[in-house]
Design a protein around this motif. Structure first.
Motif, PDB file in Angstrom:
ATOM      1  N   UNK A  63     -27.678 -38.039   8.394  1.00  0.00           N
ATOM      2  CA  UNK A  63     -28.059 -36.895   7.796  1.00  0.00           C
ATOM      3  C   UNK A  63     -28.744 -36.903   6.341  1.00  0.00           C
ATOM      4  N   UNK A  64     -28.710 -38.131   5.769  1.00  0.00           N
ATOM      5  CA  UNK A  64     -29.422 -38.545   4.497  1.00  0.00           C
ATOM      6  C   UNK A  64     -30.561 -38.301   4.267  1.00  0.00           C
ATOM      7  N   UNK A  65     -31.606 -38.553   5.156  1.00  0.00           N
ATOM      8  CA  UNK A  65     -33.128 -38.307   5.099  1.00  0.00           C
ATOM      9  C   UNK A  65     -33.390 -36.982   5.138  1.00  0.00           C
ATOM     10  N   UNK A  66     -32.526 -35.808   5.444  1.00  0.00           N
ATOM     11  CA  UNK A  66     -32.514 -34.519   5.396  1.00  0.00           C
ATOM     12  C   UNK A  66     -31.976 -33.863   4.399  1.00  0.00           C
ATOM     13  N   UNK A  67     -31.530 -34.526   3.290  1.00  0.00           N
ATOM     14  CA  UNK A  67     -30.761 -33.708   2.400  1.00  0.00           C
ATOM     15  C   UNK A  67     -31.506 -32.908   1.722  1.00  0.00           C
ATOM     16  N   UNK A  68     -32.737 -32.614   1.425  1.00  0.00           N
ATOM     17  CA  UNK A  68     -33.455 -31.293   0.904  1.00  0.00           C
ATOM     18  C   UNK A  68     -33.356 -30.154   1.927  1.00  0.00           C
ATOM     19  N   UNK A  69     -33.331 -30.458   3.343  1.00  0.00           N
ATOM     20  CA  UNK A  69     -33.037 -29.155   4.138  1.00  0.00           C
ATOM     21  C   UNK A  69     -31.693 -29.016   4.176  1.00  0.00           C
ATOM     22  N   UNK A  70     -30.766 -29.758   3.981  1.00  0.00           N
ATOM     23  CA  UNK A  70     -29.089 -29.351   3.821  1.00  0.00           C
ATOM     24  C   UNK A  70     -29.024 -28.805   2.481  1.00  0.00           C
ATOM     25  N   UNK A  71     -29.650 -29.265   1.399  1.00  0.00           N
ATOM     26  CA  UNK A  71     -29.511 -28.568   0.076  1.00  0.00           C
ATOM     27  C   UNK A  71     -30.086 -26.821   0.241  1.00  0.00           C
ATOM     28  N   UNK A  72     -31.452 -26.869   1.098  1.00  0.00           N
ATOM     29  CA  UNK A  72     -31.781 -25.665   1.223  1.00  0.00           C
ATOM     30  C   UNK A  72     -31.016 -24.866   2.188  1.00  0.00           C
ATOM     31  N   UNK A  73     -30.426 -25.298   3.033  1.00  0.00           N
ATOM     32  CA  UNK A  73     -29.446 -24.304   3.925  1.00  0.00           C
ATOM     33  C   UNK A  73     -28.126 -23.877   3.141  1.00  0.00           C
ATOM     34  N   UNK A  74     -27.797 -24.922   2.231  1.00  0.00           N
ATOM     35  CA  UNK A  74     -26.744 -24.417   1.374  1.00  0.00           C
ATOM     36  C   UNK A  74     -26.981 -23.339   0.304  1.00  0.00           C
ATOM     37  N   UNK A  75     -28.161 -23.602  -0.280  1.00  0.00           N
ATOM     38  CA  UNK A  75     -28.440 -22.514  -0.859  1.00  0.00           C
ATOM     39  C   UNK A  75     -28.720 -20.936  -0.100  1.00  0.00           C
ATOM     40  N   UNK A  76     -29.103 -21.043   0.925  1.00  0.00           N
ATOM     41  CA  UNK A  76     -29.383 -19.929   1.800  1.00  0.00           C
ATOM     42  C   UNK A  76     -27.827 -19.358   2.186  1.00  0.00           C
ATOM     43  N   UNK A  77     -26.800 -20.093   2.379  1.00  0.00           N
ATOM     44  CA  UNK A  77     -25.576 -19.677   2.535  1.00  0.00           C
ATOM     45  C   UNK A  77     -24.986 -19.197   1.525  1.00  0.00           C
ATOM     46  N   UNK A  78     -25.172 -19.761   0.039  1.00  0.00           N
ATOM     47  CA  UNK A  78     -24.707 -19.075  -0.843  1.00  0.00           C
ATOM     48  C   UNK A  78     -25.456 -17.658  -1.358  1.00  0.00           C
ATOM     49  N   UNK A  79     -26.611 -17.561  -1.056  1.00  0.00           N
ATOM     50  CA  UNK A  79     -27.492 -16.286  -1.039  1.00  0.00           C
ATOM     51  C   UNK A  79     -26.636 -15.301   0.044  1.00  0.00           C
ATOM     52  N   UNK A  80     -26.251 -15.677   0.959  1.00  0.00           N
ATOM     53  CA  UNK A  80     -25.804 -15.044   2.186  1.00  0.00           C
ATOM     54  C   UNK A  80     -24.403 -14.555   1.541  1.00  0.00           C
ATOM     55  N   UNK A  81     -23.657 -15.134   1.137  1.00  0.00           N
ATOM     56  CA  UNK A  81     -22.415 -14.820   0.540  1.00  0.00           C
ATOM     57  C   UNK A  81     -22.475 -13.807  -0.333  1.00  0.00           C
ATOM     58  N   UNK A  82     -23.507 -13.904  -1.605  1.00  0.00           N
ATOM     59  CA  UNK A  82     -23.902 -12.884  -2.351  1.00  0.00           C
ATOM     60  C   UNK A  82     -24.371 -11.673  -2.002  1.00  0.00           C
TER      61      UNK A  82
END
Length: 169
Positions: free
Chosen positions: A46-65
């Protein structure tokens, strides 16, 4: 007397087995387990996709907000509803319409959540198969679905705002 000696011997034998098992467990936790190696391998894939994973985590944080915001609005609605006359909520045709559209949004969000769950399962299968093309496409699909879920939740929050304004009239 013979029984006491036999009970004492059994007790000592039990303590010895327990201590041996405890020592074996302590030694086993120090050495690397095979499932930890699998987890490390997964993170390396998953290391090459770390930008996508960061974006997914940000979207998840927005979801919980957004979820927190919706919960506070529902609490306000509950307070307004309890302050009104009994039955006035259901007599208002606008509230009935809002309730039906909220239900529709809920069903759409539920189907999106099911799609997200299926994509996560497919991502795990692609990781196991070490298929880089599928890993990237599944991550893209998961990002798209999470954006759609956040959009539906924002719509729901807007609808809750209008319901609050209607109840305050």
């Amino acid at each position: 007397m013979k029984r006491v000696i036999m009970l004492a011997a059994a007790f000592c034998f039990g303590i010895g087995i327990f201590a041996g098992a405890l020592a074996a467990h302590a030694q086993g936790t120090n050495s690397e387990q095979p499932h930890h190696m699998h987890r490390d391998h997964m993170w390396k894939q998953l290391a090459p996709y770390k930008d996508k994973l960061h974006e997914k985590n940000q979207l998840k944080a927005e979801y919980y907000g957004l979820k927190k915001e919706a919960l506070l609005k529902k609490d306000t609605l509950l307070q307004l509803h309890s302050g009104n006359q009994p039955g006035s909520w259901h007599k208002n045709p606008k509230m009935k319409q809002y309730h039906q559209s909220m239900r529709k949004l809920h069903m759409e969000m539920k189907s999106l959540k099911d799609k997200e769950k299926a994509e996560k399962k497919n991502l795990k299968a692609a990781l196991k198969a070490k298929d880089k093309a599928k890993i990237g496409s599944h991550l893209d699909q998961m990002l798209l679905i999470q954006k759609q879920i956040n959009h539906k939740l924002a719509e729901r929050n807007k609808m809750l705002d209008t319901m609050i304004k209607e109840m305050k009239k």
